[in-house]
Scaffold this active site. Structure first.
Site, mmCIF file in Angstrom:
data_model
loop_
_atom_site.group_PDB
_atom_site.id
_atom_site.type_symbol
_atom_site.label_atom_id
_atom_site.label_comp_id
_atom_site.label_asym_id
_atom_site.label_seq_id
_atom_site.Cartn_x
_atom_site.Cartn_y
_atom_site.Cartn_z
ATOM 1 C CD GLU A 175 -3.063 -0.671 2.194
ATOM 2 O OE1 GLU A 175 -4.206 -0.829 1.822
ATOM 3 O OE2 GLU A 175 -2.766 -0.224 3.316
ATOM 4 C CD GLU A 286 -4.165 -6.284 1.997
ATOM 5 O OE1 GLU A 286 -4.984 -5.538 2.564
ATOM 6 O OE2 GLU A 286 -2.948 -6.265 2.224
HETATM 7 C C1 GAL Z 1 -5.047 -2.960 4.107
HETATM 8 C C2 GAL Z 1 -3.620 -3.281 4.473
HETATM 9 C C3 GAL Z 1 -3.628 -4.446 5.442
HETATM 10 C C4 GAL Z 1 -4.575 -4.163 6.573
HETATM 11 C C5 GAL Z 1 -5.934 -3.814 6.026
HETATM 12 C C6 GAL Z 1 -6.945 -3.437 7.061
HETATM 13 O O1 GAL Z 1 -5.235 -1.845 3.399
HETATM 14 O O2 GAL Z 1 -2.870 -3.604 3.344
HETATM 15 O O3 GAL Z 1 -2.331 -4.675 5.892
HETATM 16 O O4 GAL Z 1 -4.060 -3.108 7.308
HETATM 17 O O5 GAL Z 1 -5.841 -2.722 5.205
HETATM 18 O O6 GAL Z 1 -7.144 -4.459 7.931
#
Ligand code: GAL
Length: 989
Positions: A175, A286
């Site tokens: 990110e 993700e």
């Molecule tokens: C994403 C991030 C993860 C986690 C998630 C929220 O954007 O890449 O590591 O923080 O958000 O749980």
């Protein structure tokens, strides 16, 4: 030319939206690889592995891939110290397991990962500010990450698919969306871009030759895509993160990114991908698997809007947006054991995920599996075009519709027949927050499913028999047309194997080798078999029954199809054929008695279930009685307030006071290599003829942290903490403290104990932890025009070994324990000699689960309990900590005892729970086998820090969440991971 044809799907969200995928116009998309190999390639449509297209669905059972983050801080506990060997620091087994199981793997080693972990996965020594600008090409920062990064790449290298392993992608950073200082003019953010490039170059130099990927935090950054620019730092394949239902149970955290929260409202990604990465697959490294629960969130998380219906609707919605690679975050969130968490969350990282923290699987898991089976079977999903899209509006109503589709039989309006005689309404139905994928021209064997209003569960060729399974919810009917047979099929009720009474499936028509059938499941658990003389078979069932189907693969090829189909068990882990014995061996779990049912190759004559006896589980096996915890013994864990306490050099770090400004030393713990858990400050100050009357404290420790202060052994007060605030400012009166007489020449002793809920995420990781301001106030203070009060000495104690640079528990790692006395001397560890400790409640024969501290102070409690879980049983064990104030708690054992406490739960030396009942909501603390010894003695220790002069108490219980018959011997797990106490610990007293 190429076609995505067969899947002319419609994904429907209750009323509303029809997305149609189908044959497209453009066929000239470039095929990419990274120039290093052609094992993994990609184009506009999907990833290809050795030339074979794949729909990448990342998770566990029935998925074909899973993903892991690595934690830089865990592996690099101190500058210059790398540990990829001790205990769980060695993660190679997860990569060999991926190979064995036939799952592809995406490795995401950071260096920064976020993940709601302490400092986002940074080593905590990095938080002091001495390492330059983080996440840039600052040489100090580069020198910090380089050794870890090289090593992690070297460890992963032999497990890459190009070297015979199963790792198919390597994510660079996480990110980091800031490639541009101005997107419109493509003005490069040079330090960030150089940083990405350095990471990529280093990975390549260490032999990482699979595609390098990145996930973008939102749709605003347009970073790192080769389609968007040819600038520094671009990776091979870019993807997008998305949490349309908010990543946190505190919905207000997401309005900035997502806008106002509307339950079940999907987001539009299609346009973004068209601009950001048109020649790459639409990739979600993700995608929302659940949400984390912040300290102040609801007990047990927020599963409501992100449950099974969410999975049903949103994951199908991705398919309608041509997404062909999805990795769910999290499929299993687990526990933030030790001090792994960032301040935003407590111990639980359950995440309301498909697999719960307690390892239980429920509706959301089964729902997700339903789609995973389909995406694995529907090969055409990896190559689709979008040919239409209807507006979307979430609604929970029941909707009926017909659909116009183009098929190999020409344009059709489906369903074509009125089945109102079946007592269910005609037409397609979408009930509530659900969606459906309706296929056309789906090939199975030599047959074609011309259309089906029932969804496909899976398709497989078992032995030589093509088997297709279709389902609709109870109360709905499905209609489908099959081309390929000149004969009318026979239709059987599967269980009765007798001709159907036609209440379930009805043969509608047959014409020019096509057969049209309608079916209406009328009872749960029913299955009907449509058998064509030419061989193919179709199983018809209802949705609830479909959820309990399993399709274990027989070979470890993630893209393979050789499988069997099983119905009945609550979990099938794997299956294999024993050819000599003509037997199928099934490994899995069963939560209740059930009828085992399977579709097997003809030559298999028997099934051995490694979790069932003779096809059934006896209900009587499905319980396990835990012996009550106790008797408990206890000891003091705050000797540091004693005036006779001596501060040894092994434990205490002397803080240099810089005269003349001795009133304000640097008291940030990370400066002294103290990073996690509880920290104890001990200071001295002289008495004067105009002594101080109060103490001003400003301490920073992250959300939910707290502190207490003592002067000359006397408790003077506490900051109790807030779920949403990381700093606590108070002024404490010294009225209760007896200061030494001015003439005595004896200094006063101040002890401050604080905990630290971790370092914040992203840039804020460097925000300090410790005392920002400590000032004695009184008649001589500066504001009164006096000289002010000063301290004569300051010392800090943290985790055992931090004063001398020693890692005392390399096995459990540096995030496991903090600096409480009990922790330093190892009272939390198995084997600590507690034989001389008093027993709690001797009058009751030690039979109490209520641990109390009569005034302010800290106590440690210990007990050992045996477990003897039979090797074919899995028991999910959950500890429950409650305190006065909880609805179910009742009256405290002593009037005045409250919940103003901070407790830590240790199981065989691992810290598995931070219980702050005054602030947080978490009362259930699941502990997995491996940490618990299922075949031996378990040491349970609880530290209770009372922040109240009136005393506190906490009830500690444990219970069973579920019992299953299982093929896994959990008693064998974790040997070697539960190291015991060692005398050497005594020096840290
Ligand atoms: C994403 C991030 C993860 C986690 C998630 C929220 O954007 O890449 O590591 O923080 O958000 O749980």
């Amino acid at each position: 030319m190429f076609i995505a044809k067969q899947l002319l799907g419609a994904v429907l969200a209750s009323l509303a939206a029809v997305f149609v995928l189908g044959q497209g116009e453009q066929s000239s998309w470039p095929l990419h690889n990274n120039g290093l190999n052609k094992v993994i390639e990609w184009d506009h449509y999907s990833f290809l592995v050795n030339g074979q297209r794949m729909f990448l669905f990342s998770g566990e059972q029935s998925f074909n891939t899973f993903s892991i983050y690595n934690h830089w801080g865990f592996h690099n506990p101190a500058p210059g110290v790398l540990d990829f060997e001790t205990g769980s620091h060695n993660f190679t087994s997860i990569m060999t397991l991926a190979k064995e199981l036939g799952l592809f793997m995406i490795v995401r080693p950071g260096p920064y990962v976020n993940a709601e972990v302490n400092a986002g996965g940074y080593p905590l020594w990095l938080t002091t500010g001495e390492y330059g600008d983080l996440r840039t090409d600052d040489p100090k920062y580069t020198a910090a990450w380089m050794p870890y990064w090289k090593k992690v790449s070297e460890i992963v290298r032999p497990h890459l698919i190009t070297n015979g392993g199963n790792v198919i992608m390597y994510q660079i950073e996480n990110e980091l969306g800031n490639q541009w200082t101005d997107i419109a003019s493509k003005a490069l953010n040079v330090p960030a871009a150089n940083y990405m490039q350095l990471l990529e170059d280093s990975a390549r130099a260490s032999g990482i030759d699979v595609p390098l990927s990145h996930n973008s935090p939102n749709m605003n950054g347009y970073a790192w895509s080769k389609d968007f620019s040819s600038s520094t730092g671009n990776v091979d394949v870019v993807g997008l993160d998305s949490y349309p239902s908010c990543w946190s149970c505190n919905l207000s955290e997401c309005t900035g990114t997502n806008g106002e929260y509307v339950a079940y409202k999907t987001q539009e990604y299609y346009t973004y991908f068209t601009k950001q990465s048109p020649t790459q697959p639409n990739f979600m490294p993700e995608y929302q698997g659940g949400s984390y629960n912040p300290w102040g969130g609801p007990e047990g998380g927020c599963p409501n809007d992100i449950g099974a219906d969410f999975a049903n609707l949103f994951y199908r919605n991705l398919i309608s947006q041509r997404v062909t690679a999805i990795s769910l975050y999290m499929i299993f969130g687990g526990t933030n054991w030790g001090w792994l968490a960032a301040p935003v969350v407590a111990s639980s990282y359950d995440y309301s995920s498909p697999v719960a923290e307690s390892r239980s699987i429920g509706a959301k898991y089964y729902e997700t599996k339903l789609l995973a089976l389909f995406t694995r079977a529907a090969k055409d999903l990896a190559k689709t075009e979008r040919i239409g899209n209807h507006a979307y509006s979430p609604s929970s109503t029941v909707e009926r519709f017909t659909l116009n589709v183009n098929t190999s039989d020409g344009p059709l309006t489906i369903p074509m027949h009125n089945v109102s005689d079946r007592k269910v309404p005609a037409g397609n139905i979408i009930s509530g927050h659900r969606s459906k994928i309706i296929v056309t021209d789906f090939k199975f064997g030599n047959f074609t499913l011309v259309y089906s209003t029932a969804e496909i569960l899976t398709y497989a060729v078992i032995g030589d028999r093509p088997v297709l399974i279709l389902y609709v919810p109870l109360g709905e009917s499905g209609e489908f047309r099959v081309r390929g047979s000149a004969n009318r099929p026979s239709i059987f009720d599967v269980e009765e194997t007798s001709p159907d009474s036609s209440t379930y499936a009805a043969y509608l028509s047959s014409d020019k080798r096509t057969t049209t059938i309608s079916f209406t499941p009328v009872r749960p658990d029913g299955m009907e078999l449509v058998r064509f003389r030419e061989g193919p078979q179709i199983i018809l069932t209802d949705r609830d029954t479909a959820l309990r189907f399993w399709q274990p693969m027989l070979a470890n090829d993630p893209l393979g199809n050789q499988s069997v189909i099983i119905r009945g068990p609550s979990l099938v882990r794997s299956a294999r054929i024993n050819a000599t014995a003509k037997r199928l061996d099934v490994f899995g779990d069963a939560d209740r008695a059930y009828q085992f049912w399977a579709i097997l190759p003809r030559e298999i004559t028997s099934v051995l279930g490694f979790f069932v006896s003779h096809g059934q589980v006896g209900d009587n096996r499905l319980s396990y009685n835990l012996t009550a915890l106790g008797p408990w013994k206890y000891d003091d864990s705050l000797p540091e307030i004693g005036l006779d306490y001596t501060t040894s050099n092994e434990t205490w770090i002397d803080i240099q006071l810089c005269p003349p400004d001795t009133h304000n030393p640097v008291l940030y713990v990370d400066e002294y290599s103290i990073h996690v858990g509880n920290h104890i400050f001990r200071a001295t100050f002289p008495s004067t003829t105009t002594p101080p009357t109060s103490l001003f404290l400003n301490i920073t420790g992250g959300n939910a942290f707290g502190y207490s202060a003592y002067v000359n052994s006397k408790y003077i007060g506490s900051y109790l903490g807030l779920s949403y605030s990381g700093a606590g400012v108070i002024e404490l009166s010294l009225a209760n403290a007896t200061l030494t007489p001015a003439t005595s020449g004896v200094d006063n002793t101040l002890v401050v104990i604080m905990d630290n809920s971790g370092h914040d995420l992203r840039e804020a990781a460097v925000a300090p932890r410790g005392i920002t301001n400590v000032t004695l106030l009184g008649p001589s203070d500066r504001s009164e025009g006096g000289k002010g009060y000063s301290f004569t000495s300051w010392k800090i104690a943290g985790t055992a070994g931090s004063a001398t640079g020693k890692i005392v528990d390399p096995l459990r790692g540096v995030l496991n324990e903090g600096g409480l006395y009990a922790e330093r001397v190892g009272m939390h560890l198995p084997g600590y000699p507690d034989s001389k400790w008093p027993v709690l409640s001797p009058a009751a024969g030690g039979k109490t689960t209520t641990l109390s501290v009569p005034g302010a102070g800290i106590r440690v409690f210990r007990t050992t309990v045996p477990l003897k879980v039979p090797s074919d049983i899995d028991v999910s064990i959950v500890f429950k900590l409650t305190a006065p104030g909880y609805a179910s708690y009742g009256e405290p054992s002593n009037k005045g005892y409250s919940n103003r406490l901070r407790a830590l739960l240790f199981v065989n030396g691992y810290q598995y729970g931070r219980f702050n009942p005054y602030i947080g909501n978490q009362v259930r603390f699941p502990v997995p086998p491996g940490v618990l010894d299922y075949d031996g003695k378990n040491t349970i220790a609880v530290t209770v820090w009372s922040q109240s002069a009136e005393g506190v108490e906490v009830k500690v219980e444990w219970g069973v969440e579920y019992v299953r018959k299982t093929a896994v011997d959990f008693g064998k797990m974790g040997k070697g991971l539960r190291a015991g106490w060692d005398e050497e610990r005594e020096i840290y007293a």
